[in-house]
Design a protein around this motif. Structure first.
Motif, PDB file in Angstrom:
ATOM      1  N   ALA A 275       0.815  -1.214   0.000  1.00  0.00           N
ATOM      2  CA  ALA A 275       0.000   0.000   0.000  1.00  0.00           C
ATOM      3  C   ALA A 275       0.850   1.266   0.000  1.00  0.00           C
ATOM      4  N   LEU A 276       2.066   1.184   0.532  1.00  0.00           N
ATOM      5  CA  LEU A 276       2.955   2.337   0.538  1.00  0.00           C
ATOM      6  C   LEU A 276       3.291   2.788  -0.889  1.00  0.00           C
ATOM      7  N   TRP A 277       3.134   1.871  -1.844  1.00  0.00           N
ATOM      8  CA  TRP A 277       3.432   2.203  -3.229  1.00  0.00           C
ATOM      9  C   TRP A 277       2.351   3.067  -3.858  1.00  0.00           C
ATOM     10  N   ILE A 278       1.262   3.306  -3.120  1.00  0.00           N
ATOM     11  CA  ILE A 278       0.236   4.226  -3.613  1.00  0.00           C
ATOM     12  C   ILE A 278       0.851   5.600  -3.895  1.00  0.00           C
ATOM     13  N   ILE A 279       1.767   6.009  -3.028  1.00  0.00           N
ATOM     14  CA  ILE A 279       2.350   7.347  -3.138  1.00  0.00           C
ATOM     15  C   ILE A 279       3.081   7.542  -4.472  1.00  0.00           C
ATOM     16  N   PRO A 280       4.105   6.722  -4.782  1.00  0.00           N
ATOM     17  CA  PRO A 280       4.780   6.936  -6.078  1.00  0.00           C
ATOM     18  C   PRO A 280       3.901   6.641  -7.283  1.00  0.00           C
ATOM     19  N   ILE A 281       2.995   5.654  -7.181  1.00  0.00           N
ATOM     20  CA  ILE A 281       2.132   5.314  -8.315  1.00  0.00           C
ATOM     21  C   ILE A 281       1.145   6.447  -8.601  1.00  0.00           C
ATOM     22  N   ALA A 282       0.608   7.073  -7.542  1.00  0.00           N
ATOM     23  CA  ALA A 282      -0.307   8.197  -7.740  1.00  0.00           C
ATOM     24  C   ALA A 282       0.420   9.373  -8.413  1.00  0.00           C
ATOM     25  N   LEU A 283       1.638   9.623  -7.976  1.00  0.00           N
ATOM     26  CA  LEU A 283       2.419  10.706  -8.578  1.00  0.00           C
ATOM     27  C   LEU A 283       2.778  10.385 -10.027  1.00  0.00           C
ATOM     28  N   LEU A 284       3.147   9.137 -10.277  1.00  0.00           N
ATOM     29  CA  LEU A 284       3.463   8.719 -11.644  1.00  0.00           C
ATOM     30  C   LEU A 284       2.223   8.809 -12.531  1.00  0.00           C
TER      31      LEU A 284
END
Length: 322
Positions: A219-228
């Motif tokens: 779930a922590l990968w939400i941050i970079p994926i949302a920005l990408l």
């Protein structure tokens, strides 16, 4: 304060509009807080209630589920051993990262091949790759998705989550997966955190702890994926809806580690039961209309992505066993 206001507002509405839908809704919700109701049964009860129009219209199921799920996940943190958590996350770091980018890449290709709307396809891909509804909620404003696009993506994810609650434990037992193996697999291949912990909880406590830890690491990968996603779709000035409960979950693990107490097990058990109530709410939010609105192509995309990540991650886990 927001949660207190929400509960007070809900209580006042119950007093003003106590009808058969309220009676049935409260009765079944109360049963979900007892050991009599399992995770899959709670989901079916909620869906059945929605199918016969016995869910009170005044209930904001989305908001209630979001709040209760956050509290539940934080409570589960008190039952996580920090040493085991680190080992579980680091030991599967390659699988976590690889599965995320494989799913997003396959989603991009299948979205074009199936002629699915690009934003709907991206939302389904993000939901499958990371953590279902939470990822969709975070990515949607980043790509300026419309309400109906978000609804279609959520409907697909919720439908597959429902299937996962029944299918995954059965497959796990049939293949004689260990508690740890099932925890890893469910965290990688099931969309929403609620369904991950629901399926893992029926398999065993060790599976639940492993699944929760790895799923929240994903779930922590939400941050970079949302920005990408914002960059890929032209950028946005809207505020990203990030799941801050992850921070409190980590704090709960730290508190349990540095200030151990036998009382934390009570919090852990109560949180597991609260998750069953969350699944009841999720089931109550799924209607035949929403299922039909998903249409064949977006649903086909979701199924293909799910089968791909589910089968490949399971094969990897079994291969690593040998």
């Amino acid at each position: 304060m927001a949660t207190k206001f929400l509960l007070m507002n809900l209580f006042n509405r119950i007093k003003q509009n106590f009808t058969l839908p309220w009676a049935m809704f409260l009765l079944l919700a109360g049963l979900c807080l007892t050991p009599l109701i399992s995770s899959p049964v709670a989901l079916v009860l909620g869906f059945s209630l929605a199918s016969v129009n016995l869910v009170p219209r005044e209930v904001n199921l989305t908001l209630m589920t979001k709040k209760l799920l956050a509290f539940s996940i934080v409570g589960l943190g008190f039952g996580i051993n920090v040493t085991e958590a680190i080992e579980a996350s680091l030991g599967n770091l390659g699988l976590i990262i690889g599965s995320i980018f494989f799913t997003l890449g396959l989603s991009f290709y299948l979205t074009k091949a199936l002629s699915v709307n690009s934003k709907i396809g991206h939302l389904i891909g993000a939901g499958t790759a990371i953590c279902g509804g939470s990822a969709i909620a975070a990515v949607a404003p980043a790509i300026n998705a419309k309400g109906e696009q978000i609804a279609v993506a959520l409907a697909c994810v919720f439908m597959l989550n429902s299937v996962a609650l029944f299918v995954f434990p059965a497959i796990g037992h049939a293949l004689s997966l260990s508690q740890y193996e099932f925890g890893v697999w469910s965290a990688i291949a099931i969309h929403d955190t609620s369904s991950v912990v629901g399926a893992a909880a029926t398999f065993g406590d060790e599976a639940l702890k492993t699944a929760t830890t790895i799923k929240l690491a994903r779930a922590l990968w939400i941050i970079p994926i949302a920005l990408l996603s914002a960059m890929l779709f032209g950028g946005t000035k809207n505020k990203l809806n990030l799941p801050y409960f992850i921070v409190f979950y980590c704090l709960a693990i730290a508190v349990a580690h540095f200030f151990p107490s036998e009382h934390y097990q009570v919090l852990f058990s109560a949180s597991k039961q609260l998750l069953i109530l969350c699944l009841f709410f999720i089931g109550a939010s799924i209607t035949l209309k929403k299922m039909q609105a998903a249409g064949p192509k977006p649903l086909l995309l979701g199924v293909l992505l799910w089968l791909a990540i589910g089968s490949l991650s399971l094969g990897y886990i079994i291969l690593m066993r040998n």
